[in-house]
Design a protein around this motif. Structure first.
Motif, PDB file in Angstrom:
ATOM      1  N   ARG A  29       0.877  -0.854  -0.210  1.00  0.00           N
ATOM      2  CA  ARG A  29      -0.022   0.376  -0.194  1.00  0.00           C
ATOM      3  C   ARG A  29       1.035   1.429   0.210  1.00  0.00           C
ATOM      4  O   ARG A  29       2.288   1.630   0.733  1.00  0.00           O
ATOM      5  CB  ARG A  29      -0.574   0.055   1.273  1.00  0.00           C
ATOM      6  CG  ARG A  29      -2.119  -1.094   1.600  1.00  0.00           C
ATOM      7  CD  ARG A  29      -3.161  -0.949   2.045  1.00  0.00           C
ATOM      8  NE  ARG A  29      -4.307  -2.089   1.871  1.00  0.00           N
ATOM      9  CZ  ARG A  29      -4.632  -2.664   0.915  1.00  0.00           C
ATOM     10  NH1 ARG A  29      -4.786  -1.960  -0.149  1.00  0.00           N
ATOM     11  NH2 ARG A  29      -5.357  -3.546   0.506  1.00  0.00           N
ATOM     12  N   ASP A  30       0.522   1.782  -0.783  1.00  0.00           N
ATOM     13  CA  ASP A  30       0.683   3.079  -0.895  1.00  0.00           C
ATOM     14  C   ASP A  30       1.258   4.054   0.381  1.00  0.00           C
ATOM     15  O   ASP A  30      -0.291   4.252   1.295  1.00  0.00           O
ATOM     16  CB  ASP A  30       0.736   4.353  -2.376  1.00  0.00           C
ATOM     17  CG  ASP A  30       1.809   5.383  -2.546  1.00  0.00           C
ATOM     18  OD1 ASP A  30       2.183   5.459  -3.036  1.00  0.00           O
ATOM     19  OD2 ASP A  30       1.823   6.327  -1.521  1.00  0.00           O
ATOM     20  N   ILE A  31       2.394   5.020   1.161  1.00  0.00           N
ATOM     21  CA  ILE A  31       2.571   5.810   1.905  1.00  0.00           C
ATOM     22  C   ILE A  31       1.313   6.632   2.019  1.00  0.00           C
ATOM     23  O   ILE A  31       1.024   7.021   3.207  1.00  0.00           O
ATOM     24  CB  ILE A  31       2.808   5.917   2.840  1.00  0.00           C
ATOM     25  CG1 ILE A  31       3.551   5.751   4.149  1.00  0.00           C
ATOM     26  CG2 ILE A  31       4.201   6.969   1.798  1.00  0.00           C
ATOM     27  CD1 ILE A  31       4.899   5.972   5.005  1.00  0.00           C
ATOM     28  N   ASN A  32       1.426   7.455   0.344  1.00  0.00           N
ATOM     29  CA  ASN A  32       0.437   9.045   0.830  1.00  0.00           C
ATOM     30  C   ASN A  32      -0.029   8.413  -0.711  1.00  0.00           C
ATOM     31  O   ASN A  32      -0.102   8.551  -2.003  1.00  0.00           O
ATOM     32  CB  ASN A  32       1.197   9.633   0.509  1.00  0.00           C
ATOM     33  CG  ASN A  32       0.544  10.741   0.653  1.00  0.00           C
ATOM     34  OD1 ASN A  32      -0.234  11.640   0.403  1.00  0.00           O
ATOM     35  ND2 ASN A  32       1.434  11.402  -0.755  1.00  0.00           N
ATOM     36  N   PRO A  33      -1.864   7.566  -0.008  1.00  0.00           N
ATOM     37  CA  PRO A  33      -2.541   6.726  -1.412  1.00  0.00           C
ATOM     38  C   PRO A  33      -3.389   8.473  -2.494  1.00  0.00           C
ATOM     39  O   PRO A  33      -3.681   9.080  -0.874  1.00  0.00           O
ATOM     40  CB  PRO A  33      -3.256   6.162  -0.395  1.00  0.00           C
ATOM     41  CG  PRO A  33      -3.888   6.963   0.809  1.00  0.00           C
ATOM     42  CD  PRO A  33      -2.087   7.108   1.165  1.00  0.00           C
ATOM     43  N   ALA A  35      -5.949   7.490  -4.119  1.00  0.00           N
ATOM     44  CA  ALA A  35      -7.044   6.707  -4.259  1.00  0.00           C
ATOM     45  C   ALA A  35      -8.053   5.899  -3.838  1.00  0.00           C
ATOM     46  O   ALA A  35      -6.065   5.461  -2.846  1.00  0.00           O
ATOM     47  CB  ALA A  35      -7.144   6.803  -5.644  1.00  0.00           C
ATOM     48  N   PRO A  36      -8.626   5.659  -2.977  1.00  0.00           N
ATOM     49  CA  PRO A  36      -9.203   4.282  -2.070  1.00  0.00           C
ATOM     50  C   PRO A  36      -8.148   3.227  -2.178  1.00  0.00           C
ATOM     51  O   PRO A  36      -7.512   2.333  -0.877  1.00  0.00           O
ATOM     52  CB  PRO A  36     -10.793   4.186  -2.498  1.00  0.00           C
ATOM     53  CG  PRO A  36     -11.487   5.631  -2.997  1.00  0.00           C
ATOM     54  CD  PRO A  36      -9.943   5.889  -3.512  1.00  0.00           C
ATOM     55  N   THR A  37      -8.276   2.513  -3.789  1.00  0.00           N
ATOM     56  CA  THR A  37      -6.487   1.894  -3.335  1.00  0.00           C
ATOM     57  C   THR A  37      -5.450   2.255  -4.616  1.00  0.00           C
ATOM     58  O   THR A  37      -5.692   3.118  -5.428  1.00  0.00           O
ATOM     59  CB  THR A  37      -6.831   0.736  -5.042  1.00  0.00           C
ATOM     60  OG1 THR A  37      -8.424  -0.363  -3.754  1.00  0.00           O
ATOM     61  CG2 THR A  37      -6.606  -0.539  -4.826  1.00  0.00           C
ATOM     62  N   HIS A  38      -4.877   1.873  -3.843  1.00  0.00           N
ATOM     63  CA  HIS A  38      -3.526   2.779  -3.761  1.00  0.00           C
ATOM     64  C   HIS A  38      -1.893   1.836  -3.636  1.00  0.00           C
ATOM     65  O   HIS A  38      -1.963   2.144  -2.935  1.00  0.00           O
ATOM     66  CB  HIS A  38      -2.893   4.249  -3.909  1.00  0.00           C
ATOM     67  CG  HIS A  38      -1.807   4.936  -4.184  1.00  0.00           C
ATOM     68  ND1 HIS A  38      -1.481   6.245  -4.577  1.00  0.00           N
ATOM     69  CD2 HIS A  38      -1.131   4.342  -5.115  1.00  0.00           C
ATOM     70  CE1 HIS A  38      -0.570   6.768  -4.989  1.00  0.00           C
ATOM     71  NE2 HIS A  38      -0.134   5.309  -5.560  1.00  0.00           N
ATOM     72  N   VAL A  39      -1.939   0.850  -4.286  1.00  0.00           N
ATOM     73  CA  VAL A  39      -1.193   0.188  -4.604  1.00  0.00           C
ATOM     74  C   VAL A  39       0.206  -0.061  -5.520  1.00  0.00           C
ATOM     75  O   VAL A  39       0.177   0.266  -6.494  1.00  0.00           O
ATOM     76  CB  VAL A  39      -1.240  -1.774  -4.097  1.00  0.00           C
ATOM     77  CG1 VAL A  39      -0.572  -2.593  -4.304  1.00  0.00           C
ATOM     78  CG2 VAL A  39      -2.657  -1.693  -3.729  1.00  0.00           C
TER      79      VAL A  39
END
Ligand code: 5GP
Ligand code: ZN
Length: 114
Positions: A29-33, A35-39
């Motif tokens: 998971r991105d540390i600073n998303p 979007a609701p899903t940000h991988v």
């Protein structure tokens, strides 16, 4: 050992939330998303960006794209659609110099995200 934050994440020296992994890559998971899903799909091998990886190991690039589709399925965004992005170099606004693919979804994406 290079001073690379994603190499350190892959080595387990920096914590992350892993949502998928295989022989080629991990997905975190991105540390600073944005979007609701940000991988982030990150190859275990260090390549500075897509240009370097495609020149050295083009088959790996295909497998990373496949991993993105697997992440999208696991995140439940595959049917509604999602975006795969990789930023390259200065004009691409790449901030981490280790190839990674952003998988973004869970919302109707409009302009540039990630
Ligand atoms: P770039 O701008 O290089 O395309 O994307 C780098 C991404 O890495 C950014 O979205 C940023 O939030 C993410 N990032 C940077 N450092 C870390 C970290 O330590 N952990 C995680 N999970 N994401 C990070
Ligand atoms: Zn690295």
């Amino acid at each position: 050992m290079c001073d690379c934050i994603f190499c350190k994440i892959i080595a387990g020296e920096i914590p992350s939330t892993i949502v998928y992994e295989d022989a080629d890559c991990i997905a975190i998971r991105d540390i600073n998303p944005q979007a609701p899903t940000h991988v982030l799909v990150i190859p275990r091998a260090h390549y500075a960006n897509l240009t370097e990886a495609a020149a050295a190991d083009p088959a790996l690039v295909g497998r990373l794209m496949r991993a993105c589709t697997e992440v999208a399925k696991r995140e439940g965004v595959s049917e509604d659609g999602y975006r795969v992005v990789t930023n390259i170099g200065v004009n691409g606004a790449q901030s981490v110099q280790h190839l990674h693919l952003h998988v973004l979804g869970g919302v109707k994406l409009t302009e540039r995200m990630a």
